[in-house]
Design an enzyme around this catalytic site. Structure first.
Site, PDB file in Angstrom:
ATOM      1  N   LYS A 253       0.829  -1.262  -0.071  1.00 39.05           N
ATOM      2  CA  LYS A 253       0.148   0.145  -0.150  1.00 39.05           C
ATOM      3  C   LYS A 253       0.920   1.251  -0.058  1.00 39.05           C
ATOM      4  O   LYS A 253       1.980   1.380   0.308  1.00 39.05           O
ATOM      5  CB  LYS A 253      -0.939   0.214   1.178  1.00 39.05           C
ATOM      6  CG  LYS A 253      -1.992  -0.935   1.459  1.00 39.05           C
ATOM      7  CD  LYS A 253      -2.929  -0.914   2.631  1.00 39.05           C
ATOM      8  CE  LYS A 253      -3.977  -1.913   2.686  1.00 39.05           C
ATOM      9  NZ  LYS A 253      -4.968  -1.511   1.774  1.00 39.05           N
ATOM     10  N   ASP A 323      -3.233  -7.375  -1.810  1.00 36.79           N
ATOM     11  CA  ASP A 323      -3.800  -6.544  -0.895  1.00 36.79           C
ATOM     12  C   ASP A 323      -5.093  -6.695  -0.768  1.00 36.79           C
ATOM     13  O   ASP A 323      -6.018  -6.361   0.175  1.00 36.79           O
ATOM     14  CB  ASP A 323      -3.605  -5.189  -1.308  1.00 36.79           C
ATOM     15  CG  ASP A 323      -4.052  -4.074  -0.283  1.00 36.79           C
ATOM     16  OD1 ASP A 323      -4.010  -4.380   0.551  1.00 36.79           O
ATOM     17  OD2 ASP A 323      -4.162  -2.833  -0.543  1.00 36.79           O
ATOM     18  N   ARG A 327     -10.643 -11.344   1.532  1.00 36.04           N
ATOM     19  CA  ARG A 327     -11.448 -12.250   1.080  1.00 36.04           C
ATOM     20  C   ARG A 327     -11.019 -13.621   0.950  1.00 36.04           C
ATOM     21  O   ARG A 327     -11.641 -14.562   1.008  1.00 36.04           O
ATOM     22  CB  ARG A 327     -11.793 -11.537  -0.287  1.00 36.04           C
ATOM     23  CG  ARG A 327     -10.492 -11.509  -1.199  1.00 36.04           C
ATOM     24  CD  ARG A 327     -10.969 -10.763  -2.466  1.00 36.04           C
ATOM     25  NE  ARG A 327     -11.016  -9.279  -2.206  1.00 36.04           N
ATOM     26  CZ  ARG A 327     -11.422  -8.497  -2.791  1.00 36.04           C
ATOM     27  NH1 ARG A 327     -11.729  -8.647  -4.154  1.00 36.04           N
ATOM     28  NH2 ARG A 327     -11.525  -7.003  -2.702  1.00 36.04           N
TER      29      ARG A 327
HETATM   30  N1  BES Z   1      -8.066  -3.562   4.275  1.00 33.25           N
HETATM   31  C1  BES Z   1      -8.487  -3.220   3.106  1.00 33.25           C
HETATM   32  C2  BES Z   1      -9.597  -2.311   2.585  1.00 33.25           C
HETATM   33  C3  BES Z   1      -9.877  -0.825   3.204  1.00 33.25           C
HETATM   34  C4  BES Z   1      -9.339   0.158   2.534  1.00 33.25           C
HETATM   35  C5  BES Z   1     -10.581  -0.948   4.520  1.00 33.25           C
HETATM   36  C6  BES Z   1      -9.520   1.215   3.193  1.00 33.25           C
HETATM   37  C7  BES Z   1     -10.524   0.278   5.166  1.00 33.25           C
HETATM   38  C8  BES Z   1     -10.071   1.408   4.423  1.00 33.25           C
HETATM   39  C9  BES Z   1      -8.390  -4.276   1.806  1.00 33.25           C
HETATM   40  O1  BES Z   1      -7.714  -5.450   2.342  1.00 33.25           O
HETATM   41  C10 BES Z   1      -7.801  -3.926   0.656  1.00 33.25           C
HETATM   42  O2  BES Z   1      -6.638  -3.528   0.695  1.00 33.25           O
HETATM   43  N2  BES Z   1      -8.579  -3.863  -0.173  1.00 33.25           N
HETATM   44  C11 BES Z   1      -8.306  -3.112  -1.599  1.00 33.25           C
HETATM   45  C12 BES Z   1      -8.789  -4.242  -2.624  1.00 33.25           C
HETATM   46  C13 BES Z   1      -7.930  -4.094  -4.040  1.00 33.25           C
HETATM   47  C14 BES Z   1      -6.564  -4.287  -4.036  1.00 33.25           C
HETATM   48  C15 BES Z   1      -9.060  -5.061  -5.086  1.00 33.25           C
HETATM   49  C16 BES Z   1      -8.883  -1.934  -1.890  1.00 33.25           C
HETATM   50  O3  BES Z   1     -10.206  -1.937  -1.372  1.00 33.25           O
HETATM   51  O4  BES Z   1      -8.409  -0.997  -2.134  1.00 33.25           O
HETATM   52 ZN    ZN Z   2      -7.419  -5.610   4.422  1.00 28.98          ZN
HETATM   53 ZN    ZN Z   3      -5.593  -5.393   1.731  1.00 31.63          ZN
END
Ligand code: BES
Ligand code: ZN
Ligand code: ZN
Length: 475
Positions: A253, A323, A327
């Protein structure tokens, strides 16, 4: 957390600070100028005389009052008084008897603040709520005691999971979360099983193992059982994502606000809270909580884009972005719930996507289900608890977004409709079992707290679900 003494009485004892509630448009109490106070929800005015402080808290207009109004107003009152050093507080609910539960809940939720570490405690002038008196009319006493006690259980448990939730990644690893769950469950009518890496390997939890591999803090699966219902009744399964820190892994990230990813465990914390409170409330239900927990880190042994993972029920995942890890661990846990417990319904909570935050902001969580009865039950529970949800779609067609050429599914799809596509991904593992996915990414913590709360973990999903369970969730 210090223990609270909760008293339900007809008049105050000792010399507590008094909170009274004021309906907008009523005649102003003597000594309060109209320019200073109009009775808007959570507005306050503090009156001092020699022996007592009285805080008047607005509840807004009479015909707009609902349970969450008193929850917020009571909380705002308590928070205000704690900030001016109060420790013993009385809430005058003589005119608000139907809202005793929400008011007690609001007061206790408002009394929580994450202590932090190594700060100079002597500089802290904020009071600690030691005694809460609830003032009601004589004929309400018995009912009030029951409602206050249940509200105390719910709010205290919410504060417990907020406190776990606010711990940073170095202080709360998957193994530490498992130890905390064991410790909290041990004093209650709950049984806990914890899978370590060896057990996860033995039982085919390829998703939890893959996500946890990049970290020196190994993953866990925590399973908590509560049997308060009829023996032969199928349980309700509750599954919660507990990523103790989400760096994104190899698909790392960006740095900005990455610290907030310590709250990526809040789905799991909500599930823990639901089980703890259900046992304390002695709900007449069978429940099983499943909390897959891992730390998502880059490292020499980390899982990588392109990897193919086999989950607990044999379905495979093509990893295209490390990331999108939530899921993957949920897939294992949902499959395990389905195969081992044959539940009547699976309810799942996760800080799953940034996409749901784009859609709904921080006011409501996304709720994804094709079961209309469940949808309506949670919409109603949301209104009652102030943990608001909104229904978003999980049509079969969204699954096209995660179709893979070489595995059952791939773990990312197009950006458009990301929250719905992710929901359809996790639903795959529930198969025909009625299923509700709550994407709590926008509601699990707050950096702009409302008048009755502090910033940090909210515990979102726990009070919502207890309300739905207590109202008799129909599947
Ligand atoms: N934990 C994050 C989602 C998240 C983002 C929660 C911001 C709270 C605030 C999750 O694991 C993630 O990183 N999701 C990605 C998925 C993408 C790579 C398809 C996202 O939502 O950007
Ligand atoms: Zn996450
Ligand atoms: Zn994530």
């Amino acid at each position: 957390m210090p223990t609270l003494k909760l008293d339900i009485r007809t008049s105050t004892v000792g010399s507590p600070d008094l909170v009274t509630f004021f309906i907008k448009g009523s005649p102003l109490p003597t000594g309060v100028p109209a320019s200073e106070f109009d009775g808007a929800l959570c507005s306050t005015v503090l009156l001092r005389d020699k022996s007592q402080r009285t805080l008047i808290v607005g509840v807004g207009e009479k015909d707009k009052i609902e349970p969450d109004t008193l929850r917020r107003a009571a909380g705002a009152g308590v928070k205000h008084l704690l900030k001016v050093g109060g420790t013993e507080i009385a809430l005058d609910l003589t005119e608000f008897a139907e809202y005793i539960g929400p008011a007690v809940e609001g007061a206790i939720l408002a009394s929580y603040k994450f202590e932090g570490f190594g700060k100079d405690a002597s500089k802290n002038t904020r009071g600690v709520l030691a005694r809460l008196q609830i003032l009601v009319k004589e004929h309400e006493l018995i009912r009030a005691r029951v409602q206050a006690r249940d509200a105390e259980i719910i709010a205290t448990t919410a504060n417990t999971i907020r406190d776990i939730g606010n711990l940073p990644g170095n202080m709360l690893t998957p193994a530490i979360l498992a130890a905390r769950a064991l410790e909290l469950a041990n004093s209650r009518a709950l049984t806990v099983k914890v899978w370590n890496e060896r057990h996860l390997e033995r039982d085919g939890f390829g998703g939890i193992l893959a996500v946890g591999k990049g970290s020196v803090n190994p993953p866990r699966l925590i399973v908590i059982e509560y049997r308060g219902g009829v023996k032969r009744d199928a349980p309700i399964a509750l599954v919660g994502k507990a990523v103790t820190f989400d760096t994104g892994g190899i698909s790392i990230k960006p740095g900005a606000a990455m610290d907030e990813m310590k709250w990526d465990k809040m789905g799991g914390c909500a599930v823990l809270g639901i089980l703890l409170a259900s046992a304390d409330l002695k709900l007449p239900l069978n429940l099983v909580g499943l909390i897959p927990s891992a730390e998502n880190m880059p490292g020499p042994d980390a899982y990588r884009p392109g990897d193919i993972i086999t989950t607990r029920d044999g379905k495979t995942i093509e990893v295209l972005n490390t990331d999108a890890e939530g899921r993957i661990i949920l897939a294992d846990a949902i499959a395990h719930a389905r195969l081992t417990y044959k539940p009547s319904v699976i309810l799942e909570y996760s800080t799953l996507t940034g996409s749901v935050v784009m859609a709904l902001g921080h006011r409501r969580a996304g709720m994804f289900t094709s079961d209309l009865k469940l949808r309506d039950a949670f919409l109603a529970a949301g209104k009652a608890t102030g943990e608001l949800v909104w229904a978003l779609p999980v049509d079969e067609e969204y699954k096209e977004g995660v179709q893979s050429e070489i595995a059952t599914v791939k773990n990312i799809g197009p950006r458009e409709g990301g929250a719905c596509i992710s929901a359809s991904f996790v639903k795959t593992w529930a198969e025909e079992t009625p299923f509700v996915h709550f994407d709590i990414a926008g509601t699990a913590w707050t950096t702009k707290p409302p008048a009755h709360l502090e910033g940090g973990a909210t515990g979102f999903g726990m009070r919502l679900t207890l309300q739905a369970l207590r109202a008799g969730l129909q599947v």
